[in-house]
Design a protein around this motif. Structure first.
Motif, PDB file in Angstrom:
ATOM      1  N   HIS A  42       0.836  -1.196   0.000  1.00 30.27           N
ATOM      2  CA  HIS A  42       0.000   0.000   0.000  1.00 30.27           C
ATOM      3  C   HIS A  42       0.875   1.252   0.000  1.00 30.27           C
ATOM      4  O   HIS A  42       2.041   1.218   0.405  1.00 30.27           O
ATOM      5  CB  HIS A  42      -0.891   0.051   1.247  1.00 30.27           C
ATOM      6  N   SER A  43       0.267   2.371  -0.407  1.00 31.00           N
ATOM      7  CA  SER A  43       0.928   3.668  -0.255  1.00 31.00           C
ATOM      8  C   SER A  43      -0.114   4.759  -0.075  1.00 31.00           C
ATOM      9  O   SER A  43      -1.250   4.641  -0.548  1.00 31.00           O
ATOM     10  CB  SER A  43       1.821   3.991  -1.459  1.00 31.00           C
ATOM     11  N   LEU A  44       0.283   5.816   0.635  1.00 26.24           N
ATOM     12  CA  LEU A  44      -0.513   7.029   0.782  1.00 26.24           C
ATOM     13  C   LEU A  44       0.322   8.205   0.303  1.00 26.24           C
ATOM     14  O   LEU A  44       1.508   8.310   0.648  1.00 26.24           O
ATOM     15  CB  LEU A  44      -0.915   7.255   2.237  1.00 26.24           C
ATOM     16  N   THR A  45      -0.291   9.088  -0.481  1.00 27.80           N
ATOM     17  CA  THR A  45       0.412  10.253  -1.010  1.00 27.80           C
ATOM     18  C   THR A  45      -0.388  11.512  -0.734  1.00 27.80           C
ATOM     19  O   THR A  45      -1.602  11.544  -0.957  1.00 27.80           O
ATOM     20  CB  THR A  45       0.626  10.122  -2.536  1.00 27.80           C
ATOM     21  N   PHE A  46       0.294  12.529  -0.234  1.00 24.46           N
ATOM     22  CA  PHE A  46      -0.274  13.877  -0.179  1.00 24.46           C
ATOM     23  C   PHE A  46       0.477  14.706  -1.208  1.00 24.46           C
ATOM     24  O   PHE A  46       1.710  14.784  -1.170  1.00 24.46           O
ATOM     25  CB  PHE A  46      -0.119  14.497   1.208  1.00 24.46           C
ATOM     26  N   ALA A  47      -0.244  15.301  -2.148  1.00 27.09           N
ATOM     27  CA  ALA A  47       0.384  16.091  -3.206  1.00 27.09           C
ATOM     28  C   ALA A  47      -0.233  17.481  -3.239  1.00 27.09           C
ATOM     29  O   ALA A  47      -1.444  17.644  -3.045  1.00 27.09           O
ATOM     30  CB  ALA A  47       0.211  15.409  -4.563  1.00 27.09           C
ATOM     31  N   VAL A  48       0.612  18.484  -3.493  1.00 28.35           N
ATOM     32  CA  VAL A  48       0.117  19.851  -3.608  1.00 28.35           C
ATOM     33  C   VAL A  48       0.941  20.590  -4.660  1.00 28.35           C
ATOM     34  O   VAL A  48       2.153  20.414  -4.752  1.00 28.35           O
ATOM     35  CB  VAL A  48       0.171  20.588  -2.249  1.00 28.35           C
ATOM     36  N   LEU A  66      -4.339  17.089  -3.099  1.00 28.03           N
ATOM     37  CA  LEU A  66      -5.110  15.845  -3.097  1.00 28.03           C
ATOM     38  C   LEU A  66      -4.414  14.810  -2.224  1.00 28.03           C
ATOM     39  O   LEU A  66      -3.220  14.907  -1.933  1.00 28.03           O
ATOM     40  CB  LEU A  66      -5.339  15.318  -4.514  1.00 28.03           C
ATOM     41  N   VAL A  67      -5.185  13.816  -1.814  1.00 28.34           N
ATOM     42  CA  VAL A  67      -4.671  12.666  -1.071  1.00 28.34           C
ATOM     43  C   VAL A  67      -4.981  11.420  -1.885  1.00 28.34           C
ATOM     44  O   VAL A  67      -6.123  11.242  -2.333  1.00 28.34           O
ATOM     45  CB  VAL A  67      -5.315  12.560   0.328  1.00 28.34           C
ATOM     46  N   ARG A  68      -3.969  10.567  -2.081  1.00 31.36           N
ATOM     47  CA  ARG A  68      -4.152   9.384  -2.928  1.00 31.36           C
ATOM     48  C   ARG A  68      -3.755   8.112  -2.179  1.00 31.36           C
ATOM     49  O   ARG A  68      -2.741   8.070  -1.484  1.00 31.36           O
ATOM     50  CB  ARG A  68      -3.325   9.512  -4.202  1.00 31.36           C
ATOM     51  N   TYR A  69      -4.569   7.078  -2.357  1.00 32.31           N
ATOM     52  CA  TYR A  69      -4.273   5.746  -1.814  1.00 32.31           C
ATOM     53  C   TYR A  69      -4.020   4.794  -2.978  1.00 32.31           C
ATOM     54  O   TYR A  69      -4.727   4.826  -3.989  1.00 32.31           O
ATOM     55  CB  TYR A  69      -5.457   5.235  -0.991  1.00 32.31           C
ATOM     56  N   ALA A  81      -6.941   5.489  -5.779  1.00 33.50           N
ATOM     57  CA  ALA A  81      -8.115   6.334  -5.560  1.00 33.50           C
ATOM     58  C   ALA A  81      -7.660   7.607  -4.863  1.00 33.50           C
ATOM     59  O   ALA A  81      -6.794   7.562  -3.981  1.00 33.50           O
ATOM     60  CB  ALA A  81      -9.157   5.612  -4.722  1.00 33.50           C
ATOM     61  N   SER A  82      -8.238   8.743  -5.257  1.00 32.27           N
ATOM     62  CA  SER A  82      -7.813  10.036  -4.714  1.00 32.27           C
ATOM     63  C   SER A  82      -9.006  10.873  -4.284  1.00 32.27           C
ATOM     64  O   SER A  82     -10.085  10.804  -4.880  1.00 32.27           O
ATOM     65  CB  SER A  82      -7.017  10.832  -5.764  1.00 32.27           C
ATOM     66  N   TYR A  83      -8.766  11.676  -3.245  1.00 30.82           N
ATOM     67  CA  TYR A  83      -9.731  12.684  -2.811  1.00 30.82           C
ATOM     68  C   TYR A  83      -9.103  14.048  -3.053  1.00 30.82           C
ATOM     69  O   TYR A  83      -7.989  14.324  -2.599  1.00 30.82           O
ATOM     70  CB  TYR A  83     -10.058  12.516  -1.326  1.00 30.82           C
TER      71      TYR A  83
END
Length: 231
Positions: A42-48, A66-69, A81-83
């Motif tokens: 798994h991975s979690l990403t915060f991008a700006v 956005l935040v992506r899983y 998937a991203s929010y």
């Protein structure tokens, strides 16, 4: 009274400008998947970040967040998937999801190749008073496809490619050319820095947003930072 009125007009003007920016930023963030995670990982990403524009007194990247899983479905295939955080400020719910697969591994001078695609969804979820206000007429869906080649250089990644979004009005295909790198601090933590040439085929001279880094008056250069947790 005049002072209060002036402030209100200014606030509305800023909100309207940022609203235009939000819709200009569909499909932003770092590229969804450069290399597969591996099955069960798994991975979690915060991008700006985003294209450079003139706002609040200077030229800087639009802070689209956005935040992506991601989850590894197989050794070569990921689900993501991203929010989308920034549209939420304006009551717009933004989500995307898709699949990415590695079609070639790195071999000598040939890069590893990932190809992926999915859907972006946006709709009005609540009004300015933060009351739920779903309006089906505001629902929009945008297919997205990306291609990315990458090289592993001393356990860090350098990558390049194109992120493409299909919309239902002209221009029908919106492209961002991508060049980026991922620095691996440890097994768990990595940092991504990505530069993008947004809409390289479009004339950026007459836009509601004053983009400040076009190339030959086309598109706009942008910068995106990603913070990644792998587990």
């Amino acid at each position: 009274m005049c002072k209060e009125s002036s402030i209100s007009v200014k606030t509305l003007s800023i909100a309207a400008t940022l609203g235009v920016m939000v819709w200009a930023m569909i499909g932003c963030g770092v590229i969804s998947s450069v290399r597969p995670l591996g099955q069960g990982k798994h991975s979690l990403t915060f991008a700006v970040g985003g294209p450079f524009a003139d706002y609040y007194g200077g030229s800087k990247p639009i802070p689209y967040g956005l935040v992506r899983y991601r989850r590894g479905l197989t050794e070569r295939t990921d689900f993501y998937a991203s929010y989308h955080l920034t549209p939420a400020i304006f009551g717009i719910l933004g989500l995307d999801f898709g699949i990415a697969k590695q079609y070639a591994v790195q071999n000598s001078i040939h890069p590893a190749v990932n190809i992926g695609g999915g859907l972006n969804f946006f709709f009005q979820a609540y009004d300015t008073s933060h009351s739920l206000s779903f309006d089906p007429k505001t629902f929009r869906a945008f297919p997205q496809v990306f291609f990315v080649g990458s090289y592993d250089v001393k356990n860090h990644l350098i990558y390049f490619g194109a992120d493409n979004m299909l919309q239902w009005t002209s221009p029908y295909l919106v492209t961002a050319l991508v060049l980026g790198g991922e620095y691996r601090w440890s097994r768990l933590f990595r940092t991504t820095l990505e530069t993008r040439w947004f809409a390289p085929w479009e004339n950026s001279t007459f836009r509601a947003v004053n983009y400040t880094a076009p190339i030959f008056k086309h598109g706009d250069i942008g910068l995106v930072l990603g913070l990644n947790l792998y587990f």
